[in-house]
Design a protein around this motif. Sequence first.
Motif, PDB file in Angstrom:
ATOM      1  N   TYR A 390     -38.027 -47.687 -16.679  1.00  0.00           N
ATOM      2  CA  TYR A 390     -37.511 -48.868 -15.991  1.00  0.00           C
ATOM      3  C   TYR A 390     -38.521 -49.388 -14.978  1.00  0.00           C
ATOM      4  O   TYR A 390     -38.797 -50.591 -14.901  1.00  0.00           O
ATOM      5  N   ASP A 391     -39.074 -48.487 -14.160  1.00  0.00           N
ATOM      6  CA  ASP A 391     -40.042 -48.909 -13.146  1.00  0.00           C
ATOM      7  C   ASP A 391     -41.262 -49.561 -13.790  1.00  0.00           C
ATOM      8  O   ASP A 391     -41.786 -50.557 -13.290  1.00  0.00           O
ATOM      9  N   THR A 392     -41.701 -48.987 -14.918  1.00  0.00           N
ATOM     10  CA  THR A 392     -42.847 -49.576 -15.625  1.00  0.00           C
ATOM     11  C   THR A 392     -42.508 -50.967 -16.157  1.00  0.00           C
ATOM     12  O   THR A 392     -43.279 -51.919 -16.002  1.00  0.00           O
ATOM     13  N   ALA A 393     -41.324 -51.093 -16.804  1.00  0.00           N
ATOM     14  CA  ALA A 393     -40.916 -52.397 -17.344  1.00  0.00           C
ATOM     15  C   ALA A 393     -40.717 -53.413 -16.240  1.00  0.00           C
ATOM     16  O   ALA A 393     -41.075 -54.592 -16.378  1.00  0.00           O
ATOM     17  N   GLU A 394     -40.146 -52.983 -15.121  1.00  0.00           N
ATOM     18  CA  GLU A 394     -39.909 -53.907 -14.016  1.00  0.00           C
ATOM     19  C   GLU A 394     -41.232 -54.409 -13.442  1.00  0.00           C
ATOM     20  O   GLU A 394     -41.385 -55.601 -13.138  1.00  0.00           O
ATOM     21  N   ALA A 395     -42.202 -53.507 -13.272  1.00  0.00           N
ATOM     22  CA  ALA A 395     -43.508 -53.914 -12.766  1.00  0.00           C
ATOM     23  C   ALA A 395     -44.191 -54.882 -13.728  1.00  0.00           C
ATOM     24  O   ALA A 395     -44.806 -55.871 -13.312  1.00  0.00           O
ATOM     25  N   LEU A 396     -44.042 -54.604 -15.033  1.00  0.00           N
ATOM     26  CA  LEU A 396     -44.633 -55.496 -16.036  1.00  0.00           C
ATOM     27  C   LEU A 396     -44.005 -56.880 -15.967  1.00  0.00           C
ATOM     28  O   LEU A 396     -44.701 -57.898 -15.971  1.00  0.00           O
ATOM     29  N   LYS A 397     -42.671 -56.939 -15.868  1.00  0.00           N
ATOM     30  CA  LYS A 397     -42.009 -58.237 -15.839  1.00  0.00           C
ATOM     31  C   LYS A 397     -42.350 -59.005 -14.564  1.00  0.00           C
ATOM     32  O   LYS A 397     -42.530 -60.217 -14.573  1.00  0.00           O
ATOM     33  N   ARG A 398     -42.430 -58.294 -13.414  1.00  0.00           N
ATOM     34  CA  ARG A 398     -42.804 -58.979 -12.170  1.00  0.00           C
ATOM     35  C   ARG A 398     -44.197 -59.567 -12.268  1.00  0.00           C
ATOM     36  O   ARG A 398     -44.454 -60.674 -11.795  1.00  0.00           O
ATOM     37  N   SER A 399     -45.118 -58.825 -12.907  1.00  0.00           N
ATOM     38  CA  SER A 399     -46.480 -59.344 -13.029  1.00  0.00           C
ATOM     39  C   SER A 399     -46.536 -60.559 -13.936  1.00  0.00           C
ATOM     40  O   SER A 399     -47.340 -61.465 -13.738  1.00  0.00           O
ATOM     41  N   LEU A 400     -45.644 -60.600 -14.941  1.00  0.00           N
ATOM     42  CA  LEU A 400     -45.655 -61.730 -15.880  1.00  0.00           C
ATOM     43  C   LEU A 400     -45.005 -62.975 -15.282  1.00  0.00           C
ATOM     44  O   LEU A 400     -45.280 -64.087 -15.700  1.00  0.00           O
ATOM     45  N   HIS A 401     -44.090 -62.795 -14.316  1.00  0.00           N
ATOM     46  CA  HIS A 401     -43.367 -63.925 -13.733  1.00  0.00           C
ATOM     47  C   HIS A 401     -43.604 -64.032 -12.230  1.00  0.00           C
ATOM     48  O   HIS A 401     -42.706 -64.333 -11.467  1.00  0.00           O
ATOM     49  N   SER A 402     -44.848 -63.741 -11.833  1.00  0.00           N
ATOM     50  CA  SER A 402     -45.148 -63.743 -10.402  1.00  0.00           C
ATOM     51  C   SER A 402     -45.353 -65.146  -9.842  1.00  0.00           C
ATOM     52  O   SER A 402     -45.315 -65.337  -8.637  1.00  0.00           O
ATOM     53  N   HIS A 403     -45.561 -66.161 -10.716  1.00  0.00           N
ATOM     54  CA  HIS A 403     -45.818 -67.499 -10.208  1.00  0.00           C
ATOM     55  C   HIS A 403     -44.501 -68.195  -9.857  1.00  0.00           C
ATOM     56  O   HIS A 403     -43.438 -67.825 -10.319  1.00  0.00           O
ATOM     57  N   SER A 404     -44.586 -69.215  -9.031  1.00  0.00           N
ATOM     58  CA  SER A 404     -43.405 -69.979  -8.640  1.00  0.00           C
ATOM     59  C   SER A 404     -43.222 -71.166  -9.576  1.00  0.00           C
ATOM     60  O   SER A 404     -44.112 -71.525 -10.354  1.00  0.00           O
ATOM     61  N   LEU A 405     -42.049 -71.792  -9.484  1.00  0.00           N
ATOM     62  CA  LEU A 405     -41.776 -72.972 -10.305  1.00  0.00           C
ATOM     63  C   LEU A 405     -42.614 -74.149  -9.817  1.00  0.00           C
ATOM     64  O   LEU A 405     -42.862 -74.297  -8.612  1.00  0.00           O
ATOM     65  N   PRO A 406     -43.046 -75.017 -10.736  1.00  0.00           N
ATOM     66  CA  PRO A 406     -43.862 -76.161 -10.313  1.00  0.00           C
ATOM     67  C   PRO A 406     -43.037 -77.173  -9.510  1.00  0.00           C
ATOM     68  O   PRO A 406     -41.830 -77.319  -9.718  1.00  0.00           O
ATOM     69  N   VAL A 407     -43.696 -77.841  -8.587  1.00  0.00           N
ATOM     70  CA  VAL A 407     -43.071 -78.894  -7.792  1.00  0.00           C
ATOM     71  C   VAL A 407     -43.579 -80.236  -8.321  1.00  0.00           C
ATOM     72  O   VAL A 407     -44.777 -80.512  -8.289  1.00  0.00           O
ATOM     73  N   VAL A 408     -42.650 -81.061  -8.833  1.00  0.00           N
ATOM     74  CA  VAL A 408     -43.018 -82.316  -9.490  1.00  0.00           C
ATOM     75  C   VAL A 408     -42.125 -83.423  -8.945  1.00  0.00           C
ATOM     76  O   VAL A 408     -40.907 -83.242  -8.819  1.00  0.00           O
ATOM     77  N   ASP A 409     -42.710 -84.581  -8.612  1.00  0.00           N
ATOM     78  CA  ASP A 409     -41.924 -85.732  -8.171  1.00  0.00           C
ATOM     79  C   ASP A 409     -41.042 -86.223  -9.312  1.00  0.00           C
ATOM     80  O   ASP A 409     -41.474 -86.303 -10.466  1.00  0.00           O
ATOM     81  N   GLY A 410     -39.778 -86.550  -8.984  1.00  0.00           N
ATOM     82  CA  GLY A 410     -38.853 -87.074  -9.986  1.00  0.00           C
ATOM     83  C   GLY A 410     -38.143 -86.007 -10.788  1.00  0.00           C
ATOM     84  O   GLY A 410     -37.422 -86.322 -11.747  1.00  0.00           O
TER      85      GLY A 410
END
Length: 629
Positions: A390-410
């Motif tokens: 679990y700890d390994t999978a959780e670390a892997l998933k955090r590394s894959l989704h470490s970026h934030s959502l883009p901020v776009v006008d409209g």
Amino acid sequence: MSETTRRPVEMASLSPELSPQVLAWATELRAQFVALGMSLSLFAKLHPIDKGSVSRYLNGKRVPTDRWFLDQILALRAGAGAPVTEEVRRHLTELQLAALKVAHPHEYRVRTIKDDLAVALTSRQEAERYAQALEQQLRERTRTLEEHSAQIDRLRAAGDQDRARHQEEIALLTRHLKLARERAYRAERRVQALEDLLDQLEAHEPPWGEHAGLSRGRIRAQDATTRLAETLTVKQVVEVIAEIGRATLNVAHTHLALLPADPTAPSQTLTMISDETTSQACRVLGEKVPLSYPDVMTMAVNGCRPVFAESPDNLREQLPDQGCLERLLDDGERAWIALPLVAAERMLGALRFSFTRQREIEQDDSLFLAALADQCTSAVMRALVHEREYDTAEALKRSLHSHSLPVVDGLTLALRRLAGSGHRWMGGDLFDAFPLHDGRVAAVVGEAMGKGIDAATHMGRSRIMVRALALTNPPPAAVLTGLDRIFEATEEAEQLTTLAYMTVEPGTGEVALALAGHPPPVLISPQGTAVPCNVAPGTPLGWPTPRHQDALTIPPGHTALLYSDGLVTHRQRAMDAGLADLRSAVGKAPASALADPERLLDHLLTHMLGGRELDDDVTVLAVHIPARR
């Protein structure tokens, strides 16, 4: 069916000790399962059931309490072009009920009450529909009567005749409506009585006499095995062991002490893991206990043997440090048990029970404690492996989704991600949002079959492939076609992955959407209505079919909701019921939440999940087009 067929399943012969009813049921069930030509492992992967349960059903060691398992087998046969007749289905159901009645009398009673409840519910629904139809007819006849009354001046003679006829019809329908309402009331009382009876049955364990033929120690050991098999963390193991100790031995305090996980590390200390009833004496020791400290659990580890102290005098004879004994007595402890936990000649630690009264350890108790120590050892080993993965999978998933959502006008994006709590596994949910070169924004939510490291790794590969294809050729149909080619060439045939991919034009809300076997997005209006997008569902990735995309629009002030099925489904709720609950939750959302996707997601998760333990991951991505000012 050819996609999933591997090799015929080979099963051991049925035990001759089975009762005739169970033997007949298991024989017929095995015949139906063998006809599938499917392995136990593949069946368990395709359905929400573990391989052990499938094996126990097929070997007659356990009789299913409902029709779900049989229905899945017959559905797979029908899908393979070999459906059974309704007569065969009824015969199998009768065999199952007969076996259930012999093997599990209490569950059989619950099953029959549930069946009666279902019939009563159906009767009530039919009565209600009949009453509604009569009410509709009554309204129509009344409206007709009023229309004729308005014309009475011109057509008095004809109007009088029509009025009399319709009044007779109204009187007849009124009588029928009264009878229908009485039937509905009786059906409601029947439903209530059956529900009360079912609650009473489920609230009480079957009397001891129903377990005739089994010794008390065997019953307790079987119960411990069943409950420990469901644990996935060390903390859960301790909680279950503590509950079993309190229920079977009247244990006051339960502690689990583990040696370092690294077998090469110096084994000089024990790590204490306790249930909520930790004794004062163990709280003083803290989480780390030296092996040199005089206590029954260190004696069990150092001597690799069970330690039984039935009274303070008995412990005084075994314990060299009398000061330690005084501390235990001050804490109210009067008897102690310590069991070494040994796996493959490796000492894991010890299990410690303490009692507030002196206790004589009987032979039956000794046998039960030996079995409990073995089961606890196996459960701890599984939990340690599970937590590492679990700890390994959780670390892997955090590394894959470490970026934030883009901020776009409209355009405004919001994301919520909840891991399933019931199994403490990272699932294979895929989610992403990123800008494209032409100014549009891509939004993705998908789900891969499986849990843990394999699912997280597959999800990571899929996310990378989606981005690469979308940044090269962004139309949804093109992206899914490319994913089909890659999956067909690189992924296993048994891997099942669904996906919803769309591109959105900020400001205008123009959407291009394609689905690969995934639930369609739900469009939420500022007025609090929720409507699933009417688009073709498509097939899962890797099942090559012509891919199509649909053109939609997210009007200003509206929100499109992409989600994994964990939001709307669980073991007790099907997809249709979950979508109905989602529409209800949206209808209860305040106007301020409907205009703010962050607050909207918080509101939906609160109402949809209701604090319950999750049996699957939940991912929700909201795409909101702000209202024009």
